[in-house]
Scaffold this motif. Sequence first.
Motif, mmCIF file in Angstrom:
data_model
loop_
_atom_site.group_PDB
_atom_site.id
_atom_site.type_symbol
_atom_site.label_atom_id
_atom_site.label_comp_id
_atom_site.label_asym_id
_atom_site.label_seq_id
_atom_site.Cartn_x
_atom_site.Cartn_y
_atom_site.Cartn_z
ATOM 1 N N THR A 1 1.184 -1.637 0.414
ATOM 2 C CA THR A 1 -0.164 0.010 -0.485
ATOM 3 C C THR A 1 0.752 1.136 0.326
ATOM 4 O OG1 THR A 1 -1.599 -1.185 0.717
ATOM 5 C CG2 THR A 1 -1.730 1.265 1.014
ATOM 6 N N SER B 1 2.887 -3.331 8.689
ATOM 7 C CA SER B 1 4.238 -2.048 8.180
ATOM 8 C C SER B 1 5.577 -1.758 7.907
ATOM 9 C CB SER B 1 3.789 -1.017 9.014
ATOM 10 O OG SER B 1 3.854 0.597 9.110
ATOM 11 N N ARG C 1 -5.832 -12.972 6.672
ATOM 12 C CA ARG C 1 -4.704 -11.693 5.994
ATOM 13 C C ARG C 1 -4.527 -11.098 7.786
ATOM 14 N NH1 ARG C 1 -6.055 -10.977 -0.032
ATOM 15 N NH2 ARG C 1 -7.093 -12.459 -0.583
ATOM 16 N N THR C 2 -2.564 -10.557 7.226
ATOM 17 C CA THR C 2 -2.281 -9.472 7.840
ATOM 18 C C THR C 2 -1.562 -8.132 7.940
ATOM 19 O OG1 THR C 2 -1.558 -9.055 10.350
ATOM 20 C CG2 THR C 2 -0.323 -10.711 9.037
ATOM 21 N N GLU C 3 -1.429 -7.489 8.075
ATOM 22 C CA GLU C 3 -0.911 -5.972 6.983
ATOM 23 C C GLU C 3 0.616 -5.848 7.945
ATOM 24 O OE1 GLU C 3 -3.173 -2.678 7.024
ATOM 25 O OE2 GLU C 3 -4.044 -3.610 4.824
ATOM 26 N N VAL D 1 2.927 -0.359 3.417
ATOM 27 C CA VAL D 1 1.933 -1.589 3.660
ATOM 28 C C VAL D 1 2.052 -2.442 3.056
ATOM 29 C CG1 VAL D 1 0.257 -2.966 5.416
ATOM 30 C CG2 VAL D 1 0.933 -0.406 5.638
ATOM 31 N N ILE D 2 2.719 -4.063 3.937
ATOM 32 C CA ILE D 2 3.007 -5.386 2.592
ATOM 33 C C ILE D 2 1.496 -5.776 3.604
ATOM 34 C CG2 ILE D 2 5.303 -4.828 2.082
ATOM 35 C CD1 ILE D 2 5.996 -7.085 4.598
ATOM 36 N N GLN D 3 1.193 -6.540 2.956
ATOM 37 C CA GLN D 3 -0.432 -6.980 3.440
ATOM 38 C C GLN D 3 0.178 -9.582 3.004
ATOM 39 O OE1 GLN D 3 -3.954 -8.226 1.082
ATOM 40 N NE2 GLN D 3 -4.960 -6.889 2.365
#
Length: 338
Positions: A263, A310, A306-308, A267-269
């Motif tokens: 993002t 940062s 799913r988790t993000e 941020v990576i997913q």
Amino acid sequence: MKALFTSLMFAIAGAAGFCQPVQSSCEAPDSIKTLYEFDAKVLAVREMQFYAPGVIEINQNRIDNFLKMLLAVYNATSLPARDSVVKCKPIHVFPEFDLKSINLGVNSAESWIANFLNGVSPTGNAQADELIDTYHLSPGTYLPSIGFLNVKSEFDLNMPALAAKFTQLPGVNYAEPNYTVSDGSNIVSAPTPIENYEFFYAYRWGDCPSGCLSQHTWHFSVNPIGCTVAFVESYGDPVDFPCELTNTSEAGLLQKFDVTAFTAGQVIQVILELKQHSVAELNLLDASGKLVKKKSVSVPAQTEYRTEFSVNGFPSGTYFLALHLRNGVFTRKIAVQH
């Protein structure tokens, strides 16, 4: 080398105690042992310069002990930094001198030296004959104009100690190890006041014939009795890995581990799917293998979770996301661009 040893001891005093050891194995197939046997000999010879500098034969127990510890690092696959020094940048020792030869300055008019050069045995000097017979010595390169003689052995030996014996013989003007020219990547070890050994894997590059312009070092602490390994820290010039850090087997608990989206570079997913409910730990490591951020998540069974994660404020570059589960550690390579 003694100055290096002393400086390492100060570094160890400051770094010890800040790392979590993992259980490893000190055994490996012969094909792997062969890769590190010479390293173990060099490390044993270096240590001998402090506790047994006059002993010529390398202590086999010390070789075996160093080999165990090198194999422990090799087998510590749960540590991403291990991949850095084993898989991506395979690092081995850079010996200060040849373990199979010494260099002499000789006077060929001395009868025993003339006999040695001509293959006559015994040479006529009992002390020389004992050294020649015990260590299977033979003449190598000989330059009569300057009296230079390289003496070769069939065995790997503590060559400073052998050279010291030759200085006692008539007709020998000097004797010294056959020192290595240039520089390169290296493994250096040092004991601690406790039973651990500290290992410093140094990757060096850039004009190494002149001494190497750049270096990056990974520091591991190894316990040879319990066969545990801890990654302490890494430091030095930035390195760019040419390979991806991944475990060879991802069978068992893990069904999916994907890094799918960024993002705006902040941020990576992460998408996870496990066969059973489990708590997972996500560790973000920089290109050197140093931990820069971590988080724990509770992942339900048989569900795409799913988790993000940062990466806001982190420098652009290569990172590795390590997923720690009870059956292993799995990694994914990430390129962060802001």
